[in-house]
Write a protein that holds these residues in place. Sequence first.
Motif, PDB file in Angstrom:
ATOM      1  N   MET A 302      84.136  38.609 -55.482  1.00 20.41           N
ATOM      2  CA  MET A 302      82.975  39.482 -55.318  1.00 20.41           C
ATOM      3  C   MET A 302      83.300  40.864 -55.909  1.00 20.41           C
ATOM      4  SD  MET A 302      80.804  37.534 -53.829  1.00 20.41           S
ATOM      5  CE  MET A 302      79.528  38.792 -53.669  1.00 20.41           C
ATOM      6  N   ILE A 303      82.331  41.409 -56.618  1.00 22.67           N
ATOM      7  CA  ILE A 303      82.449  42.797 -57.077  1.00 22.67           C
ATOM      8  C   ILE A 303      81.741  43.682 -56.047  1.00 22.67           C
ATOM      9  CG2 ILE A 303      81.850  44.435 -58.906  1.00 22.67           C
ATOM     10  CD1 ILE A 303      82.059  41.977 -60.833  1.00 22.67           C
ATOM     11  N   ASP A 304      80.534  43.304 -55.667  1.00 21.30           N
ATOM     12  CA  ASP A 304      79.846  43.985 -54.561  1.00 21.30           C
ATOM     13  C   ASP A 304      80.499  43.554 -53.246  1.00 21.30           C
ATOM     14  OD1 ASP A 304      78.061  45.191 -56.274  1.00 21.30           O
ATOM     15  OD2 ASP A 304      76.551  43.609 -56.084  1.00 21.30           O
ATOM     16  N   ARG A 305      80.277  44.335 -52.204  1.00 24.72           N
ATOM     17  CA  ARG A 305      80.839  43.977 -50.900  1.00 24.72           C
ATOM     18  C   ARG A 305      80.027  42.873 -50.238  1.00 24.72           C
ATOM     19  NH1 ARG A 305      83.959  46.754 -47.296  1.00 24.72           N
ATOM     20  NH2 ARG A 305      82.339  46.876 -45.718  1.00 24.72           N
ATOM     21  N   GLY A 306      80.699  41.785 -49.879  1.00 23.34           N
ATOM     22  CA  GLY A 306      80.020  40.670 -49.232  1.00 23.34           C
ATOM     23  C   GLY A 306      80.950  39.474 -49.213  1.00 23.34           C
ATOM     24  N   ILE A 307      80.656  38.537 -48.331  1.00 19.50           N
ATOM     25  CA  ILE A 307      81.503  37.350 -48.208  1.00 19.50           C
ATOM     26  C   ILE A 307      80.696  36.119 -48.582  1.00 19.50           C
ATOM     27  CG2 ILE A 307      82.998  36.012 -46.694  1.00 19.50           C
ATOM     28  CD1 ILE A 307      83.253  38.445 -44.904  1.00 19.50           C
ATOM     29  N   PRO A 308      81.123  35.403 -49.637  1.00 23.18           N
ATOM     30  CA  PRO A 308      80.421  34.166 -49.986  1.00 23.18           C
ATOM     31  C   PRO A 308      80.753  33.069 -48.977  1.00 23.18           C
ATOM     32  CG  PRO A 308      82.345  34.463 -51.394  1.00 23.18           C
ATOM     33  CD  PRO A 308      82.280  35.674 -50.501  1.00 23.18           C
ATOM     34  N   ARG A 359      72.257  36.240 -47.741  1.00 22.37           N
ATOM     35  CA  ARG A 359      71.069  36.620 -46.979  1.00 22.37           C
ATOM     36  C   ARG A 359      69.950  37.011 -47.947  1.00 22.37           C
ATOM     37  NH1 ARG A 359      75.451  37.466 -43.835  1.00 22.37           N
ATOM     38  NH2 ARG A 359      75.968  39.548 -44.513  1.00 22.37           N
ATOM     39  N   ASP A 360      69.384  38.239 -47.859  1.00 16.20           N
ATOM     40  CA  ASP A 360      68.234  38.526 -48.724  1.00 16.20           C
ATOM     41  C   ASP A 360      68.626  39.254 -50.012  1.00 16.20           C
ATOM     42  OD1 ASP A 360      69.031  40.726 -47.347  1.00 16.20           O
ATOM     43  OD2 ASP A 360      67.032  41.388 -46.752  1.00 16.20           O
ATOM     44  N   LYS A 361      69.929  39.260 -50.346  1.00 11.34           N
ATOM     45  CA  LYS A 361      70.362  40.002 -51.532  1.00 11.34           C
ATOM     46  C   LYS A 361      71.103  39.117 -52.513  1.00 11.34           C
ATOM     47  CE  LYS A 361      72.225  43.117 -48.862  1.00 11.34           C
ATOM     48  NZ  LYS A 361      72.948  44.234 -48.278  1.00 11.34           N
ATOM     49  N   LYS A 362      71.110  39.539 -53.778  1.00  6.03           N
ATOM     50  CA  LYS A 362      71.943  38.884 -54.783  1.00  6.03           C
ATOM     51  C   LYS A 362      73.058  39.861 -55.142  1.00  6.03           C
ATOM     52  CE  LYS A 362      68.394  35.876 -56.734  1.00  6.03           C
ATOM     53  NZ  LYS A 362      67.088  36.380 -56.227  1.00  6.03           N
TER      54      LYS A 362
ATOM     55  N   LYS B  63      85.785  32.891 -40.580  1.00  7.20           N
ATOM     56  CA  LYS B  63      85.154  31.599 -40.796  1.00  7.20           C
ATOM     57  C   LYS B  63      83.663  31.546 -40.479  1.00  7.20           C
ATOM     58  CE  LYS B  63      87.353  28.202 -41.388  1.00  7.20           C
ATOM     59  NZ  LYS B  63      87.585  27.582 -42.688  1.00  7.20           N
ATOM     60  N   THR B  64      83.109  32.590 -39.879  1.00  9.88           N
ATOM     61  CA  THR B  64      81.727  32.467 -39.413  1.00  9.88           C
ATOM     62  C   THR B  64      80.889  33.716 -39.682  1.00  9.88           C
ATOM     63  OG1 THR B  64      82.399  33.294 -37.259  1.00  9.88           O
ATOM     64  CG2 THR B  64      82.285  30.908 -37.489  1.00  9.88           C
ATOM     65  N   VAL B  65      79.586  33.505 -39.706  1.00  2.72           N
ATOM     66  CA  VAL B  65      78.626  34.598 -39.848  1.00  2.72           C
ATOM     67  C   VAL B  65      77.715  34.541 -38.623  1.00  2.72           C
ATOM     68  CG1 VAL B  65      76.843  35.609 -41.304  1.00  2.72           C
ATOM     69  CG2 VAL B  65      78.570  34.106 -42.324  1.00  2.72           C
ATOM     70  N   SER B  66      77.500  35.674 -37.941  1.00  2.30           N
ATOM     71  CA  SER B  66      76.586  35.696 -36.795  1.00  2.30           C
ATOM     72  C   SER B  66      75.649  36.880 -36.899  1.00  2.30           C
ATOM     73  CB  SER B  66      77.354  35.820 -35.480  1.00  2.30           C
ATOM     74  OG  SER B  66      78.391  34.883 -35.412  1.00  2.30           O
ATOM     75  N   ASP B  67      74.427  36.672 -36.445  1.00  2.00           N
ATOM     76  CA  ASP B  67      73.473  37.773 -36.362  1.00  2.00           C
ATOM     77  C   ASP B  67      73.682  38.521 -35.060  1.00  2.00           C
ATOM     78  OD1 ASP B  67      72.175  37.290 -38.767  1.00  2.00           O
ATOM     79  OD2 ASP B  67      70.856  35.783 -37.870  1.00  2.00           O
ATOM     80  N   MET B  68      73.317  39.792 -35.080  1.00  2.29           N
ATOM     81  CA  MET B  68      73.330  40.584 -33.845  1.00  2.29           C
ATOM     82  C   MET B  68      71.882  40.979 -33.538  1.00  2.29           C
ATOM     83  SD  MET B  68      76.751  42.907 -34.396  1.00  2.29           S
ATOM     84  CE  MET B  68      76.312  43.475 -36.021  1.00  2.29           C
ATOM     85  N   PHE B  69      71.510  40.861 -32.259  1.00  2.00           N
ATOM     86  CA  PHE B  69      70.117  41.029 -31.858  1.00  2.00           C
ATOM     87  C   PHE B  69      69.918  42.283 -31.006  1.00  2.00           C
ATOM     88  CE2 PHE B  69      71.116  36.516 -32.271  1.00  2.00           C
ATOM     89  CZ  PHE B  69      70.165  36.100 -33.188  1.00  2.00           C
ATOM     90  N   MET B  70      68.737  42.876 -31.132  1.00  2.00           N
ATOM     91  CA  MET B  70      68.383  44.048 -30.323  1.00  2.00           C
ATOM     92  C   MET B  70      68.220  43.615 -28.860  1.00  2.00           C
ATOM     93  SD  MET B  70      68.061  46.762 -32.282  1.00  2.00           S
ATOM     94  CE  MET B  70      66.826  47.939 -31.697  1.00  2.00           C
ATOM     95  N   PRO B  71      68.957  44.238 -27.944  1.00  2.00           N
ATOM     96  CA  PRO B  71      68.778  43.910 -26.517  1.00  2.00           C
ATOM     97  C   PRO B  71      67.408  44.387 -26.012  1.00  2.00           C
ATOM     98  CG  PRO B  71      70.887  44.995 -26.907  1.00  2.00           C
ATOM     99  CD  PRO B  71      70.091  45.139 -28.158  1.00  2.00           C
ATOM    100  N   VAL B  72      66.929  45.497 -26.609  1.00  2.00           N
ATOM    101  CA  VAL B  72      65.605  46.044 -26.254  1.00  2.00           C
ATOM    102  C   VAL B  72      64.985  46.564 -27.552  1.00  2.00           C
ATOM    103  CG1 VAL B  72      66.235  46.754 -23.900  1.00  2.00           C
ATOM    104  CG2 VAL B  72      66.603  48.330 -25.809  1.00  2.00           C
ATOM    105  N   ALA B  73      63.687  46.800 -27.537  1.00  2.54           N
ATOM    106  CA  ALA B  73      63.034  47.361 -28.715  1.00  2.54           C
ATOM    107  C   ALA B  73      63.437  48.817 -28.893  1.00  2.54           C
ATOM    108  CB  ALA B  73      61.517  47.251 -28.563  1.00  2.54           C
ATOM    109  N   GLY B  74      63.457  49.281 -30.167  1.00  4.14           N
ATOM    110  CA  GLY B  74      63.782  50.684 -30.373  1.00  4.14           C
ATOM    111  C   GLY B  74      64.006  51.016 -31.831  1.00  4.14           C
ATOM    112  N   GLU B  75      64.177  52.310 -32.078  1.00  6.04           N
ATOM    113  CA  GLU B  75      64.448  52.773 -33.438  1.00  6.04           C
ATOM    114  C   GLU B  75      65.963  52.908 -33.616  1.00  6.04           C
ATOM    115  OE1 GLU B  75      62.913  56.644 -34.348  1.00  6.04           O
ATOM    116  OE2 GLU B  75      63.904  56.669 -36.306  1.00  6.04           O
TER     117      GLU B  75
END
Lengths: 376, 126
Positions: A302-308, A359-362, B63-75
């Motif tokens: 990767m040249i950009d930061r990210g994990i394939p 995700r949503d980027k290339k 080895k893994t990718v995980s999303d992190m979620f908002m516990p409450v709504a906010g900016e």
Amino acid sequence: MFNLYYSTMKNTAFTKYHIELGARMAEFAGYNMPIEYSGINDEHITVREKVGVFDVSHMGEVWVKGPKALDFLQTITSNDVSALTDGKVQYSCFPNGKGGIVDDLLVYRVNAETYFLVINAANIDKDWNWICEQGKKFGFTPGKEIYNASDEFAQLAVQGPLALKAMQKLTSENVVDMEYYTFKKISFAGIKEVIFSTTGYTGAGGCEIYCANEDADKLWKAVFEAGAEFGIKPIGLGARDTLRLEVGFCLYGHDINDETSAIEAGLGWITKFVDGKNFIDRALWEKHKNEGTERRLKGFIMIDRGIPRQHYLIYDAQGNEIGEVTSGTMSPMSKQGIGMGYVKKGFWKDDTEIYIGIRDKKLKAKIVKPPFHLAK
Amino acid sequence: MNVPSNLKYTKDHEWIKVEGDVATIGVTDFAQSQLGDIVFIEIETVGETLAKEEVFGTIEAVKTVSDMFMPVAGEVLEVNPKITEQPDVVNKDPYGDGWMIKVKVSNPAELNELLTPEQYKGTINE
């Protein structure tokens, strides 16, 4: 809830040590295996810089014996078995008769009529069925000319630049000067006979030691005692994967499978179209070699930061899809995203700019040769 | 597992600490231990107002990718700069230096729907 699983999994002769040492355990290929101990990055760096020990007892072992053994292996494997001499090892693959790969394997020549095959744990049943089916054409009887010894061996891979030096303490036979991809049967750590093989799948050097299950305790204890002064550590399957990926070694089920040809996978070097070797799929793979293929397994950083990651798509600069990632991770050595994937013709040259859909980027990457952690 | 008594939790292993109308959010000790070595964190939602349970960022282990979620709504007001430079700070100090974001809470009533330390302990001991 986890204990329910354990009861259906097979243990290796070393499973008790992994649990005792507090490894994070998980099922792999039906075995209860250690995924990590101190952390994947720490384990990875230990193997690259010092010495680490992997339990690889889950791997399968098959004996092929008798006057037709060589002919048989010349037919079912892609590499040239006739080039082996006693005590030499060869990396190879089984073509599947449809242009794909049944499995990748190691072929050991004990003598002209005795060979030892080492196959992937996840494929033991599939490979054994295939070997039996092909063996029928040679009049082989399972249990006789071909013999599945997978449950009889315990195996440790001792890998890293200090591995052979550490293991030398356990035998009077010379092992530090053994050539890469050779083996001998020796007395080791008080065990009458082990197969000591200078092989491994980390690109870090070292050896793999096969012993009978009943000698496993002796082997484990002796290896760790001998390695203590070199900083030896137990290593899990997590680091095994990152280590093999950094050096561009294929993992079956990811980078190669029943649908990839050896030529597409960049395994032309283990595919020998020599006279008299009429292996399964020779005609098709020879065509692939001579006429080229539409896609090929290539490595990239990767040249950009990210994990394939596996299954992420690969694009050209215009956003056209040109391939798919088969393996990817953050290199523990270079701290850069690295990966391999099948890429369309026209994008194979070193330094070719490609884009990985994360995700949503290339994100920008470039084609490089292994070892990926040293690529610039 | 360390589950501090002064925080609230989600079943997705985020923690939240509220001071006035600003909340600090991170992932729990249990989460970091399950993930193993954390090698990359991506949070690009600063300035956005997100709903409860919407994804605010991604955390990657070897080895893994995980999303992190908002516990409450906010900016989302701020991202901890340390975690993008040294993601392993989350392994070392998930409730301190390894915090993820600061959020302006939209609806304080949602805080009552979060898990207490005892309830969260129950979810990870199952």
